[in-house]
Design a protein around this motif. Structure first.
Motif, PDB file in Angstrom:
ATOM      1  N   LEU A 156       1.072  -1.919  -0.138  1.00 20.72           N
ATOM      2  CA  LEU A 156       0.393   0.236  -0.011  1.00 20.72           C
ATOM      3  C   LEU A 156       1.208   1.716  -0.668  1.00 20.72           C
ATOM      4  CD1 LEU A 156      -3.312  -0.622   2.461  1.00 20.72           C
ATOM      5  CD2 LEU A 156      -3.146   0.288   0.347  1.00 20.72           C
ATOM      6  N   LYS A 162      -2.498   4.670  -2.115  1.00 21.24           N
ATOM      7  CA  LYS A 162      -2.742   5.554  -1.486  1.00 21.24           C
ATOM      8  C   LYS A 162      -3.511   6.391  -1.984  1.00 21.24           C
ATOM      9  CE  LYS A 162      -1.365   3.921   2.578  1.00 21.24           C
ATOM     10  NZ  LYS A 162      -0.235   3.873   4.349  1.00 21.24           N
ATOM     11  N   GLU A 163      -2.823   7.481  -2.780  1.00 21.05           N
ATOM     12  CA  GLU A 163      -3.510   8.691  -3.566  1.00 21.05           C
ATOM     13  C   GLU A 163      -4.340   8.270  -4.742  1.00 21.05           C
ATOM     14  OE1 GLU A 163      -1.089  12.367  -5.611  1.00 21.05           O
ATOM     15  OE2 GLU A 163      -0.101  10.807  -4.944  1.00 21.05           O
ATOM     16  N   LEU A 186      -9.064  -3.797   0.246  1.00 19.50           N
ATOM     17  CA  LEU A 186      -8.037  -2.703   0.474  1.00 19.50           C
ATOM     18  C   LEU A 186      -8.566  -2.427   1.725  1.00 19.50           C
ATOM     19  CD1 LEU A 186      -9.314  -0.456  -2.824  1.00 19.50           C
ATOM     20  CD2 LEU A 186      -6.790  -1.405  -2.102  1.00 19.50           C
ATOM     21  N   HIS A 222      -5.824  -0.721   4.284  1.00 20.11           N
ATOM     22  CA  HIS A 222      -6.570   0.670   3.670  1.00 20.11           C
ATOM     23  C   HIS A 222      -7.398   1.869   4.878  1.00 20.11           C
ATOM     24  CE1 HIS A 222      -7.671   3.940   1.572  1.00 20.11           C
ATOM     25  NE2 HIS A 222      -7.319   3.940   0.744  1.00 20.11           N
ATOM     26  N   GLU A 223      -7.114   2.769   5.041  1.00 20.29           N
ATOM     27  CA  GLU A 223      -7.744   2.995   6.094  1.00 20.29           C
ATOM     28  C   GLU A 223      -9.097   3.753   5.573  1.00 20.29           C
ATOM     29  OE1 GLU A 223      -7.412   7.481   9.282  1.00 20.29           O
ATOM     30  OE2 GLU A 223      -5.740   7.021   7.247  1.00 20.29           O
ATOM     31  N   THR A 277     -10.995   5.855   5.414  1.00 22.06           N
ATOM     32  CA  THR A 277     -11.035   7.810   6.134  1.00 22.06           C
ATOM     33  C   THR A 277     -12.707   8.271   5.484  1.00 22.06           C
ATOM     34  OG1 THR A 277     -11.229   8.038   3.458  1.00 22.06           O
ATOM     35  CG2 THR A 277      -9.173   7.581   4.238  1.00 22.06           C
TER      36      THR A 277
END
Length: 483
Positions: free
Chosen positions: A95, A100-101, A132, A137-138, A140
């Motif tokens: 990751l 991530k972007e 993810l 993966h966060e 958000t």
């Protein structure tokens, strides 16, 4: 390869030979080309292609172009890109900041273009989001907004989903919940919208779909009404014996799911017990034993099933013991109030996973339940794994008292539980005054509660901290007594 055929000799070598050309001409690729290339790389990785430094370099370069071309991406391309990134991550891709972007760039487009996604795209997108998150993966605010938008799409298009899409959607929702997804009205409505379709299309699910559905319905626990869950299980379990070839993983997932359904029925005194499900559990356990699994998760499932059925189990698990500070503090307070009480911590009973506190002289188990035991951490809606553990302990003859950890944040909330335990073991609670608490519990209560939130759900360390709210109304004390 995408259709399951054997690998073509030299295919991987040819793909590797093309990578430098992709990297050299990356600036000339259009959005469809970028999408197709990342999709192909994900497919190759899923088929055994090693994630070499050269392949990772090309992936990184293409991801930068995703960011540059975001305004020109169509719904199908957004779907394929997020699916490809999730598949790459699931096969070992790190990751990275670039990945991530790229995900962050695409998420707002999911929300904006939600009305243009076809059913297959909706299923693939939610699957990708779940994968993810499951790989770190966060979640958000933008991520959660995209999930909410897709759940709305599920509700609107519920009549248009095919069997595999239904299975993938429910699997994705369960996986998101398992990783801390908040319980929202959209989530519950989407689950309720899909489960009746399981019964309607029961004859069309393949082995993987059946396993995913059994696992997902069980994982969602009390979010799914018991009668709805039971109906879905009864629609699916008979297919298990219909000459379908189940892999070891699919047998294990199905067995765990059937166990949770049996547990829910056992815990509900008003429910009609289903011996047919136990017969399927017995059959699945035999099939899993025949595969001789060597991973701890499958072995744990075998131990639990054998315990439920009263069968000998050929494997023995050694569990790691983890005592949270909240658990240790509660034990100290309980021991201070009842000095003569014998208390054991992290004891494994009948080879089952360890219990928090055991009162051996009274056949009583106390489970301090952190937010990870509840759907969305709401301290009300228990997950399937929590229900299964309670039912297994009850079936083994133990009384189980569950204490949500948010009831241990100060002495006023804790007192009814101490008093209940006193009553259960035959000591009248104090008629006047309050329980005597030591070590400045009231002053340290909120710090301890927050520490336990993190200890019981490591993912929370990276995410926003849940606000603590005090309630004047004590929720029901969860007590299960063996019959």
């Amino acid at each position: 390869m995408d259709s399951g055929q054997e690998k073509i000799p030299g295919l991987m070598e040819a793909a590797a030979a093309l990578l430098p050309h992709v990297n050299a001409q990356k600036a000339d690729f259009t959005p469809p080309a970028i999408t197709n290339l990342l999709w192909v790389m994900a497919k190759l990785a899923n088929s055994g292609q090693e994630l070499t430094p050269e392949l990772k370099e090309v992936v990184s370069a293409l991801l930068r172009h995703v960011n540059a071309q975001e305004a020109h991406l169509k719904p199908q391309e957004i779907t394929n890109l997020l699916w490809a990134m999730a598949k790459l991550v699931d096969n070992g891709q790190e990751l990275t900041a670039g990945l991530k972007e790229a995900v962050a760039v695409l998420l707002p487009h999911v929300n904006v273009q939600k009305d243009q996604f076809v059913p297959q795209a909706i299923a693939n997108l939610l699957w990708a989001m779940a994968k993810l998150v499951d790989n770190g993966h966060e979640q958000t605010p933008e991520f959660n907004e995209a999930v909410a938008a897709l759940l709305t799409c599920v509700i609107v298009q519920k009549a248009n989903f095919k069997p595999q899409e239904i299975a993938n959607l429910l699997w994705a929702m369960a996986k998101l919940v398992d990783n801390g997804q908040e319980q929202t009205p959209e989530l519950k409505e989407a689950v309720v919208a899909l489960l009746p379709l399981v019964n309607a299309q029961k004859d069309q699910f393949i082995a993987q779909g059946i396993a995913n559905l059994l696992w997902a319905t069980a994982k969602l626990g009390e979010l799914v009404e018991l009668n709805v869950a039971t109906s879905a299980f009864e629609s699916l379990v008979y297919r298990i014996r219909k000459n379908l070839q189940f892999s070891q993983e699919e047998i294990s997932m199905s067995l765990w799911g059937v166990m949770v359904c049996c547990a829910r029925l056992a815990l509900d005194s008003n429910a009609n017990k289903n011996n047919v499900l136990e017969k399927h559990m017995d059959d699945l356990l035999t099939r899993l034993e025949n595969t001789s699994p060597d991973n701890e998760e499958d072995q744990s499932i075998m131990i639990m099933a054998a315990s439920w059925l009263g069968r000998a189990c050929p494997v023995v698990r050694h569990y790691q013991k983890a005592i949270s500070k909240t658990q240790a503090d509660f034990r100290y307070q309980l021991q201070s109030c009842i000095p003569s009480l014998r208390i054991e911590e992290e004891k494994s009973l009948n080879s089952l996973p360890p219990v928090d506190l055991l009162l051996p002289d009274h056949n009583m188990v106390i489970e301090v339940q952190g937010p990870s035991h509840y759907v969305g951490g709401d301290f009300k809606t228990r997950k399937g794994s929590t229900l299964l553990k309670i039912a297994l302990l009850q079936k083994s003859g133990f009384e189980v008292i569950e204490i949500p950890v948010n009831m241990l944040w100060n002495q006023d909330l804790m007192k009814p539980y101490i008093d209940q335990i006193k009553t259960r073991i035959g000591i009248p609670p104090q008629e006047l005054g309050s329980v005597s608490f030591n070590r400045g519990w009231a002053d340290a209560a909120y710090v301890t509660g927050e520490e336990h939130l993190e200890e019981t759900n490591p993912a929370k360390k990276k995410k926003r901290r849940r606000k603590r709210t005090a309630s004047n109304r004590l929720p029901p004390i969860m007590t299960q007594v063996s019959s």
